[in-house]
Design an enzyme around this catalytic site. Sequence first.
Site, PDB file in Angstrom:
ATOM      1  N   ARG A 169     -31.310   5.464   9.923  1.00  0.00           N
ATOM      2  CA  ARG A 169     -32.561   4.886  10.402  1.00  0.00           C
ATOM      3  C   ARG A 169     -32.343   4.336  11.808  1.00  0.00           C
ATOM      4  O   ARG A 169     -31.211   4.111  12.240  1.00  0.00           O
ATOM      5  CB  ARG A 169     -33.024   3.776   9.461  1.00  0.00           C
ATOM      6  CG  ARG A 169     -33.334   4.251   8.037  1.00  0.00           C
ATOM      7  CD  ARG A 169     -33.818   3.084   7.182  1.00  0.00           C
ATOM      8  NE  ARG A 169     -34.188   3.522   5.835  1.00  0.00           N
ATOM      9  CZ  ARG A 169     -33.384   3.467   4.784  1.00  0.00           C
ATOM     10  NH1 ARG A 169     -32.149   2.998   4.927  1.00  0.00           N
ATOM     11  NH2 ARG A 169     -33.782   3.885   3.590  1.00  0.00           N
ATOM     12  N   LYS A 194     -31.683  -0.940   4.476  1.00  0.00           N
ATOM     13  CA  LYS A 194     -32.822  -1.742   4.028  1.00  0.00           C
ATOM     14  C   LYS A 194     -32.420  -2.679   2.894  1.00  0.00           C
ATOM     15  O   LYS A 194     -31.646  -2.304   2.015  1.00  0.00           O
ATOM     16  CB  LYS A 194     -33.943  -0.819   3.535  1.00  0.00           C
ATOM     17  CG  LYS A 194     -34.810  -0.251   4.654  1.00  0.00           C
ATOM     18  CD  LYS A 194     -35.980   0.503   4.058  1.00  0.00           C
ATOM     19  CE  LYS A 194     -36.951   0.977   5.130  1.00  0.00           C
ATOM     20  NZ  LYS A 194     -38.105   1.686   4.552  1.00  0.00           N
ATOM     21  N   HIS A 263     -37.147   8.932  13.229  1.00  0.00           N
ATOM     22  CA  HIS A 263     -37.318   9.272  11.815  1.00  0.00           C
ATOM     23  C   HIS A 263     -37.496  10.784  11.631  1.00  0.00           C
ATOM     24  O   HIS A 263     -37.154  11.332  10.581  1.00  0.00           O
ATOM     25  CB  HIS A 263     -38.508   8.520  11.221  1.00  0.00           C
ATOM     26  CG  HIS A 263     -38.215   7.931   9.879  1.00  0.00           C
ATOM     27  ND1 HIS A 263     -37.280   6.941   9.676  1.00  0.00           N
ATOM     28  CD2 HIS A 263     -38.720   8.213   8.647  1.00  0.00           C
ATOM     29  CE1 HIS A 263     -37.227   6.638   8.395  1.00  0.00           C
ATOM     30  NE2 HIS A 263     -38.082   7.395   7.750  1.00  0.00           N
ATOM     31  N   ARG A 266     -34.120  12.044  11.302  1.00  0.00           N
ATOM     32  CA  ARG A 266     -33.599  11.656   9.978  1.00  0.00           C
ATOM     33  C   ARG A 266     -34.068  12.651   8.918  1.00  0.00           C
ATOM     34  O   ARG A 266     -33.275  13.137   8.098  1.00  0.00           O
ATOM     35  CB  ARG A 266     -34.070  10.239   9.655  1.00  0.00           C
ATOM     36  CG  ARG A 266     -33.729   9.738   8.254  1.00  0.00           C
ATOM     37  CD  ARG A 266     -34.084   8.254   8.168  1.00  0.00           C
ATOM     38  NE  ARG A 266     -34.275   7.799   6.800  1.00  0.00           N
ATOM     39  CZ  ARG A 266     -33.302   7.417   5.992  1.00  0.00           C
ATOM     40  NH1 ARG A 266     -32.046   7.476   6.390  1.00  0.00           N
ATOM     41  NH2 ARG A 266     -33.566   6.983   4.773  1.00  0.00           N
ATOM     42  N   HIS A 289     -32.173   6.308  -0.536  1.00  0.00           N
ATOM     43  CA  HIS A 289     -33.408   6.320  -1.321  1.00  0.00           C
ATOM     44  C   HIS A 289     -33.152   5.699  -2.693  1.00  0.00           C
ATOM     45  O   HIS A 289     -32.159   6.014  -3.341  1.00  0.00           O
ATOM     46  CB  HIS A 289     -33.912   7.750  -1.513  1.00  0.00           C
ATOM     47  CG  HIS A 289     -34.410   8.384  -0.247  1.00  0.00           C
ATOM     48  ND1 HIS A 289     -34.488   9.747  -0.062  1.00  0.00           N
ATOM     49  CD2 HIS A 289     -34.857   7.828   0.919  1.00  0.00           C
ATOM     50  CE1 HIS A 289     -34.959  10.002   1.136  1.00  0.00           C
ATOM     51  NE2 HIS A 289     -35.197   8.861   1.755  1.00  0.00           N
ATOM     52  N   TYR A 298     -37.617  16.984   0.133  1.00  0.00           N
ATOM     53  CA  TYR A 298     -36.986  17.844   1.128  1.00  0.00           C
ATOM     54  C   TYR A 298     -36.698  19.235   0.578  1.00  0.00           C
ATOM     55  O   TYR A 298     -36.525  20.182   1.349  1.00  0.00           O
ATOM     56  CB  TYR A 298     -35.695  17.200   1.637  1.00  0.00           C
ATOM     57  CG  TYR A 298     -35.932  15.903   2.362  1.00  0.00           C
ATOM     58  CD1 TYR A 298     -36.475  15.875   3.645  1.00  0.00           C
ATOM     59  CD2 TYR A 298     -35.622  14.682   1.752  1.00  0.00           C
ATOM     60  CE1 TYR A 298     -36.693  14.670   4.298  1.00  0.00           C
ATOM     61  CE2 TYR A 298     -35.848  13.482   2.399  1.00  0.00           C
ATOM     62  CZ  TYR A 298     -36.382  13.476   3.673  1.00  0.00           C
ATOM     63  OH  TYR A 298     -36.611  12.295   4.323  1.00  0.00           O
TER      64      TYR A 298
END
Length: 302
Positions: A169, A194, A263, A266, A289, A298
């Site tokens: 990120r 995060k 992003h 990413r 995630h 994806y």
Amino acid sequence: MIHPESYLSDFQKWLSGPNFEIPYSSASIKGYVANVRRFLDYIDSEGLEEMEDISVGLVKRWIVQGKSGIAPVSTQMVRYSAIRLFFDWLQYAHRFPFHPAQALQEEKRQNRQVGGRRGGRGGNQQKRLPPVLDREEIDRLRIEAKRHETIAGYRDAALVDFLLSTALRAQEAVTFRLADLNGYYTGRIRVIGKGNKERLVRFPPPPKDSLELWLYVRKRMPSTADTLFLSDQGKPLSAAMLYMVIRRLLERTGIHKPQAGPHLLRHTAASLWLAEGMDLRRVQENMGHSSIVVTSRYLHLL
């Protein structure tokens, strides 16, 4: 009769051995072995006497079935990943005659093509897929980033390769420290992401040329910052500045996507990992995630 233990022990050793550029974690190995055990128990309950009796239809039924109907998508993804690896091993170690997981993937691809030609308005509305760069666009972006032999030019070329290699990120990238470069070169870096959660990101060894040129320039800049990427004035790059760098690079390259910042790179890195054969669970761990359902988006980009 099929004896699971005669397969599971060797399968686990193969997963744990030096057969992969990026080794599997012990948690991933434990999960794959547990799912393959359930699959072998299932085919035994179906009355199969030999592994060669396994069909694509049987594999498909096991992947999709749930306790009361169809299994959640996340469960199906985990089962498919385990089965794909298991038959990879069977072909590697026992020259197994076919690969039902690959056949299932090809069947799905063909069905998707047929469905696309039919069109129609029925069904649920699809969730928006993450935008990514294709390989030709990646090449154009890299060429544009290297075009200017300036401080910013050398930094931008290194930034593009760094983001496409790690899928970090924006905030994670701009706080990446010089002290962690050895991990980057070997494809293993620890990141605080995060929610202040630490994760291990593992990826194929990245390109070095652009980063070494940037490091050569960076050493000559009057800066005491310990972060890898700096502004032209020698100050640590901020997430907002990183966004502007990538957005301007994309504009200069003539690439227009729904997302125009880091992003986008990413998302692109995650799709490249999957296209090159990285396991879905590994990609989930790399991306940070919380749910594999998010990562599974994806797969539709391959």
